[in-house]
Every structure is written in C-alpha cells, then in structure tokens.
Design an enzyme around this catalytic site. Structure first.
Site, short mmCIF file in Angstrom:
data_model
loop_
_atom_site.label_atom_id
_atom_site.label_comp_id
_atom_site.label_asym_id
_atom_site.label_seq_id
_atom_site.Cartn_x
_atom_site.Cartn_y
_atom_site.Cartn_z
N LYS A 1 -3.11 23.22 -1.53
CA LYS A 1 -3.68 23.18 -2.94
C LYS A 1 -3.84 24.38 -3.42
O LYS A 1 -3.19 25.13 -4.70
CB LYS A 1 -4.94 22.52 -3.14
CG LYS A 1 -4.50 21.01 -2.99
CD LYS A 1 -5.98 20.23 -2.82
CE LYS A 1 -5.69 18.62 -2.60
NZ LYS A 1 -6.85 17.75 -2.01
N ASP B 1 -5.03 20.67 3.98
CA ASP B 1 -4.90 20.13 2.66
C ASP B 1 -5.43 20.99 1.49
O ASP B 1 -4.70 21.36 0.66
CB ASP B 1 -5.68 18.62 2.36
CG ASP B 1 -5.71 18.12 1.23
OD1 ASP B 1 -4.48 17.71 0.71
OD2 ASP B 1 -6.62 17.98 0.70
N GLY C 1 2.80 3.95 -2.38
CA GLY C 1 1.27 3.87 -1.78
C GLY C 1 0.13 3.91 -2.79
O GLY C 1 0.24 3.41 -3.92
N ALA C 2 -0.97 4.52 -2.54
CA ALA C 2 -2.06 4.35 -3.41
C ALA C 2 -1.73 4.83 -4.78
O ALA C 2 -1.87 4.34 -5.89
CB ALA C 2 -3.42 5.21 -2.85
N VAL D 1 -3.10 19.32 -7.01
CA VAL D 1 -4.32 19.81 -6.97
C VAL D 1 -5.43 19.44 -7.54
O VAL D 1 -5.32 19.01 -8.86
CB VAL D 1 -4.19 21.49 -7.74
CG1 VAL D 1 -5.30 22.05 -7.22
CG2 VAL D 1 -2.85 22.11 -7.20
N1 LIG Z 1 -4.06 9.67 -2.51
C1 LIG Z 1 -4.46 10.58 -3.20
O1 LIG Z 1 -5.78 10.45 -3.66
C2 LIG Z 1 -3.83 11.66 -3.54
C3 LIG Z 1 -3.99 12.55 -4.19
C4 LIG Z 1 -3.42 13.78 -4.75
C5 LIG Z 1 -1.93 13.66 -4.10
N2 LIG Z 1 -1.45 12.87 -3.28
C6 LIG Z 1 -0.24 12.80 -2.73
O2 LIG Z 1 0.37 11.93 -3.24
C7 LIG Z 1 1.39 11.41 -2.35
C8 LIG Z 1 1.04 9.99 -2.01
O3 LIG Z 1 -0.15 9.55 -1.75
P1 LIG Z 1 -0.54 8.26 -1.62
O4 LIG Z 1 -1.86 8.28 -1.18
O5 LIG Z 1 0.13 6.98 -2.43
O6 LIG Z 1 0.43 7.95 0.03
P2 LIG Z 1 0.58 6.55 0.80
O7 LIG Z 1 -0.25 5.70 0.54
O8 LIG Z 1 0.76 7.12 2.24
O9 LIG Z 1 2.11 6.41 0.12
C9 LIG Z 1 3.26 6.93 0.56
C10 LIG Z 1 4.40 5.86 -0.18
O10 LIG Z 1 5.71 6.70 0.21
C11 LIG Z 1 6.51 5.65 0.82
N3 LIG Z 1 7.91 6.64 1.30
C12 LIG Z 1 7.58 7.28 2.55
N4 LIG Z 1 8.80 7.81 2.61
C13 LIG Z 1 9.83 7.29 1.80
C14 LIG Z 1 11.09 7.65 1.53
N5 LIG Z 1 11.71 8.51 2.25
N6 LIG Z 1 11.65 7.26 0.27
C15 LIG Z 1 10.42 6.44 -0.72
N7 LIG Z 1 9.41 6.19 -0.39
C16 LIG Z 1 8.95 6.62 0.75
C17 LIG Z 1 5.98 5.01 1.68
O11 LIG Z 1 6.45 3.74 2.04
P3 LIG Z 1 6.01 2.42 2.68
O12 LIG Z 1 5.02 1.85 1.82
O13 LIG Z 1 7.15 1.50 2.68
O14 LIG Z 1 5.51 2.99 3.91
C18 LIG Z 1 4.53 4.85 0.85
O15 LIG Z 1 4.74 3.59 -0.13
C19 LIG Z 1 1.10 12.10 -0.99
O16 LIG Z 1 1.94 13.30 -1.14
C20 LIG Z 1 -0.19 12.66 -1.25
O17 LIG Z 1 -0.47 13.89 -0.55
C21 LIG Z 1 -2.47 11.93 -2.98
#
Ligand SMILES: NC(=O)c1ccc[n+]([C@@H]2O[C@H](COP(=O)([O-])OP(=O)(O)OC[C@H]3O[C@@H](n4cnc5c(N)ncnc54)[C@H](OP(=O)(O)O)[C@@H]3O)[C@@H](O)[C@H]2O)c1
Lengths: 197, 328
Positions: free
Chosen positions: B211, B207, B9-10, B139
C-alpha cells in the site's frame, strides 16, 4: 477550537526567535547545566573546567558524582554555569573539541528527547555494553532505562530507553542505535519523530 | 457504466451486489474457472442478475457456464480487477488490466499487485489507451487515501503515513490490552477470521508495504513534470519489518510510558518504510482493532487524518464503485 495555536510559530532551536523578541535571550546570561564524563585520573576535572571559564562562562557549582560511574567506567560530573545562549553553545563546542564527553548539555531547548524500545537477547548480548555504545555516540546519551525480562535473562527481553540527543541530532542518534541493533541482532522500535500525536 | 467484474471473492461479489445501488450495471463476472456474460436478451437492460450470480457462486462455486476469458472480451466500459494480489509480474491481474486498456476501456483495481509491482508498465499502457486506471480500493479499503492525495495534488504532499493493515493492528491492540504474547493473540485473531491461516502477508508487513509502495508511486508520478522522470517503486524498494517477534514485554514497557506500538507505513516520493513504531497511546495514529488510519502531510494544508475500515467486502466495493463514478 485550537485554531489560534496553529498560527504561533514553533520555537526554533537555532536562536532565531531570540532576536525576534529584541535579542534579550541572546544577550542575557542564563544558568546552564552540563553533564560531563571524566576519565578517573588526576587533573581531569580542572582540564574540563578550563574551556568554560575561557569562553566566558561564569561557574556556579560543580557536582562530582564519585562512586557513581557511567557504563564506561567514567565519572559523571555536573557543572552549573552562567552564560549567554551564544557563549553556551561555544562552550559546549570547546568542551567537545577538548575531548571532554558532554553527555547532556542542559536547558530544554538544547536537548531533544527520544524514547525507543529494544528487544531480543538483550542480556546475552551484554546490555551494559549496548548502553555504553549508545553513550559513545556523540549525538546522544541514555537518560533512562527500563528492562523487562519476564522469561528470565536467557530469553527474549525488552528495554525502553529514553535518549537525550543534542539539538538536531536525534536522527544521527537513531542511526547509531539502528546500526548497533543490527550488529547485535536486536530489534529496535523507533518512535515517529517529528509527528506529535 | 457497464462493468465486468473479474474475481468473485469477498470484493468482487460485493461489487456485483452493490453496483446497481450506484447506478451501474454488471455485464460480466468471472472467477478462476467460470464466467457469466449478459447476453442482452433480457429485454430491459443488458446486465446479469446480481442475486443469481452471488447465489450460484455460493451454491456451486462457479459464477456461470462460460470461460473466464469471455468476461474479458465482454462489452464493458470498465473492468473491475478483484483477483488475488500477486507479487513480481502481478499476474493474472496485470494481463486483465492490459486487456481492458488495449481495448480502450477503463480498469478499476482492488488488486494491489499491478499498481505496486508494475506501475510504470501500467502508465505506459494508459498512455496508449483511451481508458484510464483507478485503484482507490488498493490502499486502506474504504478510506479515500489515493483520491485525497490527488485532490491535494501529489506535489503538495510531503508524506503519507498510517496504519494500513487491520490484522497487524488488531494483534498489537490485543497484545497491549490483554498483556498476551503474539502467538496467543494470533490464534484468537484466526478464530475470529481477522487473521488468515497463513498470516505472513499481514504480520510481516508485506501488505502494508504494498500500500505504501502504491502511495509512493502516486506521489512520485504525480509530482513529476514528466512521468519519464518519475521514480518507480516496487516492493523491493521498501524497507519492511513486521510484528511477528514483538514481545508482550515491549508493549508493557511502552504502556508504562503512555505509549504503544503500531505497525506504521510511511511513503514519500523517495522512500517507503514499514515498521513497528512507538506512538503515543492516545494519539491519532493509535487506532484500535482492525481500524486503519491514513495521515497526509501537506505543504499548505497541514496534516489530514482519515480513519476507517481498511478492509471488508462492502467497504472495499464502496471504494471500487467510487472510482467507477469518477470515470464517468
Ligand atoms: N478483502 C478485502 O478487504 C480487500 C481490501 C482491499 C483490496 N483487496 C484486494 O482485492 C482483491 C480481491 O480480494 P478478495 O478478498 O475478494 O479475494 P478472494 O476472496 O481471495 O477472491 C479472489 C477471487 O479471484 C478469483 N480469481 C483467481 N484467479 C482468477 C483468474 N485467473 N481469473 C478470474 N478470477 C480469478 C477467485 O476465483 P475462485 O472463486 O474461483 O477461487 C476469487 O473469486 C485482492 O487482490 C485483494 O488483495 C481486498
């Protein structure tokens, strides 16, 4: 920039710094203002003044706010007297143990101030009763109330309350308000106490 | 370091994109249905081509032709866990981290679930492994909250508090500035991509609470002489209320008095609490928009404030890659 300030110990409310500078503050009488709440019955004022004189307070003035009742229907009385810090604390204690409701025990170092927000069905849940219940908690009195009911009295409204708490009793006062809010299904926004900006 | 990035993801995509800049190499990437694993035939070094992976994800929605399990089995030094945050058993993230530790590899988490909900289980796995875990990105995004607490030493930190959710902070900031109600501002935030279609996780305080739970675990385990004595926190231990029902009138009353409302999370080694709180309008904690701030209360060093971007792909990846650097 403000490095120098950090080294200065903060003023404590327990009188320790008073002895540190030679004990003047502890032995020199100063003027205190106390707000009392009296039941509207004969003899009440006299009974309330007793503990002041008996504990070494020198009465200066009494301001009887007739016609201006507290939310609980009591009469607020403002009393000025002279006493040393130590005696002052004894007097406030004596007043309280006589069952006199001391709403605000003057001099800044005695009172802690705290601002809160309440919102929800403030009016339906009887705002004046809410305020009286806060007053009824020994720790604090309501010094100021601002109400905003933009959608009329039956909708959600907000109030900002300034509470004056006895030294060290802010937390107890907040706990009481928290419980009251939960009981009346009101939401409380507490300040971050002890955290200056 | 050789990295396996699970989750594209992002965050995962930014890690893939930026790893090279930090001197690391991505040897495997997985999303929910596919994986790509470097086969080592490339001649130079054995990494996957980051641009190709990101492009393929954008064009075809998959990262490669392999099975996600292939990435877990790849030959990496550290696994980057960037799958969605889940509550309770924190799966599948928890199992991904377990796989890495059981193979004596490190794990770096962006996923909050395992560290918030199963910190004790993770510690036990780390104890039996040559691998370590790090989770700075969980966090405050780009803000180095966890490592700062570790630097000061958790035993010398009495509390950590702050604004830890950019969506909620954006909504409160706009409500106060425009005199609008929650529903209006939420719609605006959704249009801008600041709030999700279902904003519950952010506006209900979950959320921010996760944290704070993570910080409470860091404080509690870090200060205990024996980890067996440390109190473990999960979301259930947090006292949480959100901002959904805060009326515009409450913000106006606060403003009249030089104050404003912020969703503040607080963690000590004993308590976790998230709630809207009154703060001075121009005070340190009243950061605006999607900014976050972490305030650390220490025994010998006063108060530290660190503010910055609490979310975003590259921001979060920067925290992840900082953690990878600490594992070298
Ligand atoms: N975005 C932020 O700013 C941020 C900041 C701090 C922490 N986080 C944390 O970081 C994590 C990722 O965030 P994100 O924003 O990148 O989330 P996201 O955009 O929803 O991406 C999640 C990714 O995980 C993949 N996924 C789901 N189930 C899976 C599995 N069983 N095996 C392998 N891959 C799997 C999804 O696959 P598909 O692409 O195939 O759906 C997607 O590529 C989350 O836990 C979030 O809470 C995010």
């Amino acid at each position: 920039m403000s490095d120098g300030r950090d080294g200065v110990p903060e003023e404590t409310a327990d009188g320790e710094d008073a002895t540190a500078d030679g004990g003047h503050a502890a032995t020199t009488p100063s003027t205190h203002t106390v707000r009392l709440e009296l039941v509207d019955e004969p003899g009440q004022l006299l009974a309330a003044l007793h503990p002041i004189a008996e504990n070494g307070g020198n009465l200066l003035s009494i301001y009887h706010e007739r016609g201006n009742k507290t939310p609980r229907g009591r009469i607020p009385v403002e009393v000025d007297f002279e006493a040393t810090q130590e005696r002052f604390e004894g007097i406030v204690e004596a007043l309280r143990s006589e069952g006199v409701n001391v709403m605000q025990a003057g001099t800044e170092r005695y009172a802690e101030e705290v601002t809160i927000l309440l919102f929800g069905h403030l009016i339906d849940t009887d705002l004046s009763d809410t305020l009286s219940q806060i007053e009824a908690c020994e720790s604090a009195s309501v010094a100021d109330v601002s109400l905003a009911a933009p959608q009329g009295t039956e909708e959600v409204s907000s109030a900002r309350l300034r509470l004056e708490a006895r030294a060290g009793e802010t937390e107890a006062a907040l706990t009481a308000v928290r419980e009251l809010a939960a009981e009346k299904d009101l939401r409380l926004v507490e300040p971050l106490t002890g955290v200056e900006a | 370091m050789r990295l396996a990035v699970v989750g594209a993801g992002a965050v995962g995509r930014s890690v893939v994109d930026l790893a090279g800049e930090y001197g690391h190499e991505v040897v495997a990437v997985a999303d929910s249905s596919s994986a790509v694993v470097a086969d080592g035939t490339d001649g130079r070094d054995a990494g996957v081509d980051p641009d190709a992976v990101v492009a393929r994800k954008a064009e075809r929605g998959i990262v490669g032709d392999g099975d996600p399990a292939d990435a877990l089995a790849a030959d990496y030094d550290a696994l980057v866990e960037a799958t969605p945050t889940t509550l309770g058993d924190a799966e599948p993230g928890f199992s991904h981290v377990r796989t890495a530790l059981e193979r004596d590899r490190h794990a770096v988490l962006a996923n909050k679930g395992p560290v918030a909900e199963r910190f004790g289980d993770l510690r036990a796995l780390v104890n039996d492994s040559d691998g370590e875990i790090r989770f700075e990105a969980t966090v405050g995004g780009a803000i180095p909250a966890v490592s700062t607490v570790e630097d000061i030493e958790p035993g010398h930190v009495t509390a950590v508090r702050g604004v830890l959710n950019g969506t909620a902070n954006f909504i409160l900031t706009r409500m106060a500035a425009e005199g609008l109600d929650y529903e209006h501002v939420l719609a605006e935030a959704q249009d801008l991509g600041v709030a999700e279609a279902d904003p519950s996780f952010d506006v209900d305080g979950t959320d921010a609470a996760l944290k704070c739970v993570i910080l409470a675990n860091v404080l509690s385990f870090g200060a205990a002489d024996d980890p067996a004595d440390a109190r473990e926190f999960t979301l259930d231990d947090a006292d949480v209320s959100g901002i959904r029902d805060v009326p515009g009138s409450a913000l106006r009353l606060a403003a009249e008095d030089g104050r404003t409302v912020r969703l503040i999370g607080e963690a000590t080694g004993e308590t976790v609490r998230v709630a809207p709180r009154l703060v001075p309008e121009n005070g340190t904690l009243a950061v605006s928009g999607t900014q976050n701030i972490v305030q650390i209360e220490t025994t010998h060093a006063g108060r530290l404030n660190i503010s910055g971007r609490g979310a975003g792909g590259p921001e979060t990846a920067s925290a992840v890659l900082g953690d990878v650097g600490r594992l070298e």
